[in-house]
Design an enzyme around this catalytic site. Structure first.
Site, PDB file in Angstrom:
ATOM      1  N   LYS A 260      -9.180  -1.057   7.583  1.00  0.00           N
ATOM      2  CA  LYS A 260      -8.657  -1.640   6.427  1.00  0.00           C
ATOM      3  C   LYS A 260      -9.800  -2.794   6.182  1.00  0.00           C
ATOM      4  O   LYS A 260      -9.949  -3.677   6.869  1.00  0.00           O
ATOM      5  CB  LYS A 260      -7.187  -2.324   7.059  1.00  0.00           C
ATOM      6  CG  LYS A 260      -6.808  -3.084   5.883  1.00  0.00           C
ATOM      7  CD  LYS A 260      -6.022  -2.405   4.876  1.00  0.00           C
ATOM      8  CE  LYS A 260      -5.360  -3.339   3.834  1.00  0.00           C
ATOM      9  NZ  LYS A 260      -4.641  -2.565   2.703  1.00  0.00           N
TER      10      LYS A 260
ATOM     11  N   GLY B  41      -4.614  -2.844  -2.329  1.00  0.00           N
ATOM     12  CA  GLY B  41      -3.796  -2.679  -3.617  1.00  0.00           C
ATOM     13  C   GLY B  41      -4.489  -1.511  -4.382  1.00  0.00           C
ATOM     14  O   GLY B  41      -4.749  -0.463  -3.624  1.00  0.00           O
TER      15      GLY B  41
HETATM   16  N1  ATP Z   1       5.955   7.699   3.178  1.00  0.00           N
HETATM   17  C1  ATP Z   1       6.497   6.507   3.453  1.00  0.00           C
HETATM   18  N2  ATP Z   1       7.319   6.424   4.647  1.00  0.00           N
HETATM   19  C2  ATP Z   1       7.849   5.305   4.946  1.00  0.00           C
HETATM   20  N3  ATP Z   1       7.883   4.133   4.078  1.00  0.00           N
HETATM   21  C3  ATP Z   1       6.951   4.129   3.295  1.00  0.00           C
HETATM   22  C4  ATP Z   1       6.203   5.268   2.770  1.00  0.00           C
HETATM   23  N4  ATP Z   1       5.625   4.974   1.602  1.00  0.00           N
HETATM   24  C5  ATP Z   1       5.768   3.662   1.546  1.00  0.00           C
HETATM   25  N5  ATP Z   1       6.753   3.263   2.108  1.00  0.00           N
HETATM   26  C6  ATP Z   1       7.395   1.766   2.243  1.00  0.00           C
HETATM   27  O1  ATP Z   1       6.611   1.032   1.242  1.00  0.00           O
HETATM   28  C7  ATP Z   1       5.855   0.116   1.685  1.00  0.00           C
HETATM   29  C8  ATP Z   1       4.513  -0.203   1.193  1.00  0.00           C
HETATM   30  O2  ATP Z   1       3.883   1.290   1.728  1.00  0.00           O
HETATM   31  P1  ATP Z   1       2.395   1.016   2.342  1.00  0.00           P
HETATM   32  O3  ATP Z   1       2.269  -0.061   3.053  1.00  0.00           O
HETATM   33  O4  ATP Z   1       1.817   2.447   2.817  1.00  0.00           O
HETATM   34  O5  ATP Z   1       1.735   0.484   0.879  1.00  0.00           O
HETATM   35  P2  ATP Z   1       0.190   0.418   0.378  1.00  0.00           P
HETATM   36  O6  ATP Z   1      -0.227   0.989  -0.748  1.00  0.00           O
HETATM   37  O7  ATP Z   1      -0.727   0.653   1.761  1.00  0.00           O
HETATM   38  O8  ATP Z   1       0.281  -1.235   0.103  1.00  0.00           O
HETATM   39  P3  ATP Z   1      -0.858  -2.290   0.514  1.00  0.00           P
HETATM   40  O9  ATP Z   1      -1.631  -2.403  -0.949  1.00  0.00           O
HETATM   41  O10 ATP Z   1      -0.108  -3.598   0.896  1.00  0.00           O
HETATM   42  O11 ATP Z   1      -1.664  -1.912   1.413  1.00  0.00           O
HETATM   43  C9  ATP Z   1       5.985   0.212   3.203  1.00  0.00           C
HETATM   44  O12 ATP Z   1       6.207  -0.998   3.987  1.00  0.00           O
HETATM   45  C10 ATP Z   1       7.165   1.071   3.414  1.00  0.00           C
HETATM   46  O13 ATP Z   1       8.640   0.318   3.454  1.00  0.00           O
HETATM   47 MG    MG Z   2      -1.486  -0.725   2.862  1.00  0.00          MG
END
Ligand code: ATP
Ligand code: MG
Length: 236
Positions: free
Chosen positions: A37, A111
């Site tokens: 990350k 993001g």
């Molecule tokens: N496939 C999934 N299974 C379970 N929860 C999910 C899934 N996709 C998204 N979520 C939900 O949406 C939220 C955001 O997902 P995730 O943390 O993967 O986003 P991200 O794109 O990595 O965001 P960031 O920009 O903060 O890194 C999670 O905390 C979860 O609650």
């Molecule tokens: Mg993320």
């Protein structure tokens, strides 16, 4: 491919869950796997992405490049805390170090693609280009995704960065007309079949996560996801 850069059409679209799914399939094959990350913001308010990946793909080496408490872009979080911004050049070096010791390195941005990491405006796109690494784009399933996905793909193409695959981050249990209709259009704008679709809520059950990962990601990632079958299932 040794390094895969994971971006998304925005924040909270499922990049971390898709990254964890890549790592889970890779480690299950017995491949030394790392997850990086680049810059984590919004912690301790939120759970760090490294922790989520470690929980769902426990054999993965997880590394965090930088951490900032404000839930802002890395550049803005560094500015707000009067601390140095993350150095994407150093972080590219870190990714390459990990690449020497692992068969797969999953690099997650903060993001979307053009989020700024410093005051000079460095972005994940610069890092991907410097590394010569392909980018996996995680897309939202619903209304609005065709625009944000097209913008992301156009920005990649404009910079000569290879698209590794387009994956839907959180496919709903009961998709509506927009979600169902978007499958074909996402494939049209990316000019290729979907490389996967992770069911929403996939991360709730760590014990079954690797099975879910397998059926949700295409063979290019070691899974069994069949884009044509997925398309036909939801055709309206
Ligand atoms: N496939 C999934 N299974 C379970 N929860 C999910 C899934 N996709 C998204 N979520 C939900 O949406 C939220 C955001 O997902 P995730 O943390 O993967 O986003 P991200 O794109 O990595 O965001 P960031 O920009 O903060 O890194 C999670 O905390 C979860 O609650
Ligand atoms: Mg993320």
């Amino acid at each position: 491919v040794a390094i895969v850069v994971v971006t998304g059409t925005g924040t909270g679209v499922g990049k971390t869950y898709v990254s964890a799914a890549l790592a889970a399939l890779s480690t299950q094959r017995g491949w030394p796997t790392a997850y990086l990350k680049l810059a984590q913001t919004g912690v301790p308010g939120d759970i760090p992405d490294t922790e989520t990946v470690q929980r769902l793909a426990p054999d993965t080496t997880t590394v965090e490049g930088a951490r900032y408490e404000p839930a802002l872009s890395p550049a803005a979080a560094a500015r707000a805390t009067h601390t140095p911004p993350p150095d994407l050049h150093d972080l590219a070096g870190l990714a390459q170090d990990l690449e020497r010791q692992h068969r797969l390195v999953v690099v997650e941005g903060a993001g979307g693609l053009l989020v700024r990491y410093d005051e000079d405006g460095a972005t994940l796109a610069d890092l991907a280009r410097d590394l010569g690494a392909p980018v996996l784009v995680v897309a939202e399933p619903g209304l609005g995704t065709l625009n944000t996905t097209a913008l992301t793909l156009e920005a990649l193409a404009h910079r000569g960065i290879q698209l590794d695959g387009l994956v839907i981050g959180a496919w709903p249990e009961h998709p509506g007309q927009a979600e169902r209709s978007n499958i074909g259009d996402l494939e049209t704008i990316s000019a290729r079949p979907l490389a996967g679709a992770l069911p929403r809520g996939a991360g709730k059950d760590p014990a079954h996560f690797v099975e879910t990962a397998r059926t949700s990601l295409a063979p290019q990632y070691g899974g069994t996801f069949d884009a044509q079958a997925f398309r036909n299932r939801w055709r309206q």
